[in-house]
Design a protein around this motif. Structure first.
Motif, mmCIF file in Angstrom:
data_model
loop_
_atom_site.group_PDB
_atom_site.id
_atom_site.type_symbol
_atom_site.label_atom_id
_atom_site.label_comp_id
_atom_site.label_asym_id
_atom_site.label_seq_id
_atom_site.Cartn_x
_atom_site.Cartn_y
_atom_site.Cartn_z
ATOM 1 N N GLU A 266 15.556 -0.202 -11.857
ATOM 2 C CA GLU A 266 16.677 0.921 -11.997
ATOM 3 C C GLU A 266 17.156 1.568 -10.860
ATOM 4 O OE1 GLU A 266 17.651 1.698 -15.093
ATOM 5 O OE2 GLU A 266 16.236 0.629 -16.288
ATOM 6 N N LEU A 267 18.248 2.226 -11.016
ATOM 7 C CA LEU A 267 18.996 2.870 -9.785
ATOM 8 C C LEU A 267 18.120 3.574 -9.097
ATOM 9 C CD1 LEU A 267 22.399 3.511 -11.243
ATOM 10 C CD2 LEU A 267 21.872 1.597 -10.148
ATOM 11 N N GLU A 268 17.372 4.401 -9.682
ATOM 12 C CA GLU A 268 16.288 5.413 -9.215
ATOM 13 C C GLU A 268 15.231 4.834 -8.358
ATOM 14 O OE1 GLU A 268 16.838 5.421 -12.492
ATOM 15 O OE2 GLU A 268 15.120 5.587 -13.508
ATOM 16 N N ASP A 269 15.148 3.598 -8.597
ATOM 17 C CA ASP A 269 14.096 2.640 -7.851
ATOM 18 C C ASP A 269 14.502 2.679 -6.377
ATOM 19 O OD1 ASP A 269 13.467 0.888 -10.656
ATOM 20 O OD2 ASP A 269 12.685 2.734 -10.136
ATOM 21 N N SER A 270 15.474 2.966 -5.826
ATOM 22 C CA SER A 270 16.079 2.568 -4.489
ATOM 23 C C SER A 270 15.124 3.342 -3.655
ATOM 24 C CB SER A 270 17.467 2.859 -4.401
ATOM 25 O OG SER A 270 18.395 2.087 -5.080
ATOM 26 N N GLY A 271 14.826 3.026 -2.653
ATOM 27 C CA GLY A 271 14.242 3.733 -1.428
ATOM 28 C C GLY A 271 13.439 2.773 -0.373
ATOM 29 N N VAL A 272 12.648 3.299 0.256
ATOM 30 C CA VAL A 272 11.836 2.346 1.089
ATOM 31 C C VAL A 272 10.445 2.383 0.611
ATOM 32 C CG1 VAL A 272 11.206 1.952 3.698
ATOM 33 C CG2 VAL A 272 13.421 2.862 3.110
ATOM 34 N N TYR A 273 9.890 1.198 0.661
ATOM 35 C CA TYR A 273 8.622 1.133 0.154
ATOM 36 C C TYR A 273 7.602 0.956 1.284
ATOM 37 C CZ TYR A 273 10.435 1.235 -4.516
ATOM 38 O OH TYR A 273 11.103 1.842 -5.790
ATOM 39 N N PHE A 274 6.668 1.685 1.529
ATOM 40 C CA PHE A 274 5.775 1.558 2.780
ATOM 41 C C PHE A 274 4.406 0.947 2.128
ATOM 42 C CE2 PHE A 274 8.126 2.794 6.107
ATOM 43 C CZ PHE A 274 8.955 3.912 5.759
ATOM 44 N N CYS A 275 3.583 0.053 2.770
ATOM 45 C CA CYS A 275 2.395 -0.198 2.679
ATOM 46 C C CYS A 275 1.429 0.335 3.709
ATOM 47 C CB CYS A 275 2.169 -1.773 2.616
ATOM 48 S SG CYS A 275 0.482 -2.352 2.188
ATOM 49 N N ALA A 276 0.190 0.557 3.506
ATOM 50 C CA ALA A 276 -0.579 1.082 4.507
ATOM 51 C C ALA A 276 -2.075 0.598 4.271
ATOM 52 C CB ALA A 276 -0.701 2.689 4.623
ATOM 53 N N SER A 277 -2.889 0.327 5.384
ATOM 54 C CA SER A 277 -4.252 -0.122 5.309
ATOM 55 C C SER A 277 -5.132 0.696 5.987
ATOM 56 C CB SER A 277 -4.502 -1.621 5.360
ATOM 57 O OG SER A 277 -4.358 -2.025 6.749
ATOM 58 N N SER A 278 -6.380 0.960 5.660
ATOM 59 C CA SER A 278 -7.560 1.425 6.283
ATOM 60 C C SER A 278 -8.767 0.694 6.104
ATOM 61 C CB SER A 278 -7.589 2.850 6.072
ATOM 62 O OG SER A 278 -8.064 3.146 4.482
ATOM 63 N N GLN A 279 -9.596 1.032 7.025
ATOM 64 C CA GLN A 279 -10.915 0.452 7.145
ATOM 65 C C GLN A 279 -11.791 1.117 6.164
ATOM 66 O OE1 GLN A 279 -12.855 -0.272 11.139
ATOM 67 N NE2 GLN A 279 -13.463 -2.175 10.288
ATOM 68 N N ASP A 280 -11.725 2.298 6.298
ATOM 69 C CA ASP A 280 -12.813 3.358 5.383
ATOM 70 C C ASP A 280 -11.765 4.231 4.630
ATOM 71 O OD1 ASP A 280 -14.320 3.592 8.392
ATOM 72 O OD2 ASP A 280 -15.128 2.298 6.795
ATOM 73 N N GLN A 281 -12.163 4.499 3.185
ATOM 74 C CA GLN A 281 -11.532 5.591 2.418
ATOM 75 C C GLN A 281 -11.434 6.893 3.267
ATOM 76 O OE1 GLN A 281 -12.285 5.210 -1.591
ATOM 77 N NE2 GLN A 281 -11.859 7.363 -2.072
ATOM 78 N N GLY A 282 -10.364 7.477 3.545
ATOM 79 C CA GLY A 282 -10.193 8.808 4.180
ATOM 80 C C GLY A 282 -10.131 8.478 5.804
ATOM 81 N N GLY A 283 -10.090 7.176 6.118
ATOM 82 C CA GLY A 283 -9.773 7.029 7.365
ATOM 83 C C GLY A 283 -8.282 6.802 7.825
ATOM 84 N N THR A 284 -7.972 6.461 8.874
ATOM 85 C CA THR A 284 -6.593 6.426 9.519
ATOM 86 C C THR A 284 -5.973 5.339 8.757
ATOM 87 O OG1 THR A 284 -7.316 7.265 11.595
ATOM 88 C CG2 THR A 284 -5.267 5.946 11.392
ATOM 89 N N GLN A 285 -4.864 5.454 8.135
ATOM 90 C CA GLN A 285 -4.064 4.571 7.518
ATOM 91 C C GLN A 285 -3.134 4.101 8.467
ATOM 92 O OE1 GLN A 285 -2.682 5.918 3.608
ATOM 93 N NE2 GLN A 285 -4.726 6.815 2.988
ATOM 94 N N TYR A 286 -2.962 2.689 8.381
ATOM 95 C CA TYR A 286 -1.838 2.231 9.321
ATOM 96 C C TYR A 286 -0.734 1.465 8.580
ATOM 97 C CZ TYR A 286 -5.496 2.752 13.098
ATOM 98 O OH TYR A 286 -6.337 3.286 13.783
ATOM 99 N N PHE A 287 0.325 1.980 8.702
ATOM 100 C CA PHE A 287 1.506 1.765 7.952
ATOM 101 C C PHE A 287 2.249 0.320 8.398
ATOM 102 C CE2 PHE A 287 2.258 5.085 4.974
ATOM 103 C CZ PHE A 287 1.147 5.824 5.328
ATOM 104 N N GLY A 288 2.968 -0.266 7.464
ATOM 105 C CA GLY A 288 3.707 -1.513 7.814
ATOM 106 C C GLY A 288 5.208 -0.971 8.143
ATOM 107 N N PRO A 289 6.086 -1.771 8.319
ATOM 108 C CA PRO A 289 7.676 -1.355 8.536
ATOM 109 C C PRO A 289 8.101 -0.949 7.419
ATOM 110 C CG PRO A 289 7.210 -3.529 8.753
ATOM 111 C CD PRO A 289 5.699 -3.056 8.305
ATOM 112 N N GLY A 290 7.721 -1.407 6.048
ATOM 113 C CA GLY A 290 8.536 -0.845 4.741
ATOM 114 C C GLY A 290 9.646 -1.823 4.640
ATOM 115 N N THR A 291 9.938 -1.853 3.107
ATOM 116 C CA THR A 291 10.923 -2.791 2.544
ATOM 117 C C THR A 291 11.815 -1.714 2.089
ATOM 118 O OG1 THR A 291 9.340 -4.487 2.083
ATOM 119 C CG2 THR A 291 11.277 -4.324 0.704
ATOM 120 N N ARG A 292 13.000 -1.712 2.646
ATOM 121 C CA ARG A 292 14.077 -1.283 1.942
ATOM 122 C C ARG A 292 14.735 -1.582 0.804
ATOM 123 N NH1 ARG A 292 17.026 2.888 3.648
ATOM 124 N NH2 ARG A 292 16.067 3.056 5.600
#
Lengths: 109, 113
Positions: free
Chosen positions: B83-109
């Motif tokens: 739908e139109l409202e789904d437009s945006g930038v979608y980011f993915c992130a990963s971390s080794q531990d829950q609550g740990g530092t999340q490292y982000f990808g460049p995103g998909t526009r």
């Protein structure tokens, strides 16, 4: 509801003009406060994590501090390459981060 | 060490079509997160995987969004129908531990016309 706000929304500095960015958080419990830098068209880049009030972290011209209600990102003698959007995020012991809207920093030569 | 990668970097689709976004986390990171930033708003959480299990999907906007992480490695996020409202930038992130530092990808526009 957990919330993170940032101020100012945008900031223009002359090269060498030090300043501070604010991140205020209202969360049920804070496990950690994270600062990220985001350049246009890129993903957030990790800068710092702060876990307890009174903690400070430094990296080059940046220093992050944390109190029980807010965090500051101090920028000392900024350079044009420090221009970016700075994001803070609170980990509220949940499964995810609550992000603030960011501060757009422009450093003019 | 390779960072988080996302594919595609941009996607333009018509309303009603289907789009699948892919995220490859940092090797060894069991925790994988999806976030979204719509125009003028802050980055918002969508869901969290621990290995192949959905730990929290409370941020998923509706049942048009389906996320999978088969084998606990890469993840896909499918939007069907878009739908139109789904437009945006979608980011993915990963971390080794829950609550740990999340490292982000460049995103998909994602742009839905």
């Amino acid at each position: 509801e957990d919330q993170v706000t940032q101020s100012p929304e945008a900031l223009r500095l002359q090269e060498g003009e030090s300043s501070s960015l604010n991140c205020s958080y209202t969360v049920s419990g804070l496990r950690g406060l994270f600062w990220y830098r985001q350049d246009p068209g890129k993903g957030p880049e990790f800068l710092f994590t702060l876990y307890s009030a009174g903690e400070e972290k430094e990296k080059e011209r940046l220093k992050a501090t944390l109190t029980k209600k807010e965090s500051f990102l101090h920028i000392t003698a900024p350079k044009p390459e420090d221009s970016a959007t700075y994001l803070c995020a609170a980990d509220n012991y949940g499964q995810n981060f609550v992000f603030g809207p960011g501060t757009r920093l422009s450093v003019l030569p | 060490e390779a960072g988080v990668t996302q594919f595609p970097s941009h996607s333009v689709i018509e309303k009603g079509q289907t789009v699948t976004l892919r995220c490859d986390p940092i090797s060894g990171h069991d925790n994988l997160y999806w976030y979204r930033r719509v125009m003028g708003k802050e980055i918002k959480f969508l869901l969290h995987f621990v290995k192949e299990s959905k730990q929290d999907e409370s941020g998923m906007p509706n049942n048009r969004f389906l996320a999978e992480r088969t084998g606990g490695t890469y993840s896909t996020l499918k939007v069907q129908p878009a739908e139109l409202e789904d437009s945006g930038v979608y980011f993915c992130a990963s971390s080794q531990d829950q609550g740990g530092t999340q490292y982000f990808g460049p995103g998909t526009r994602l742009t839905v016309l």
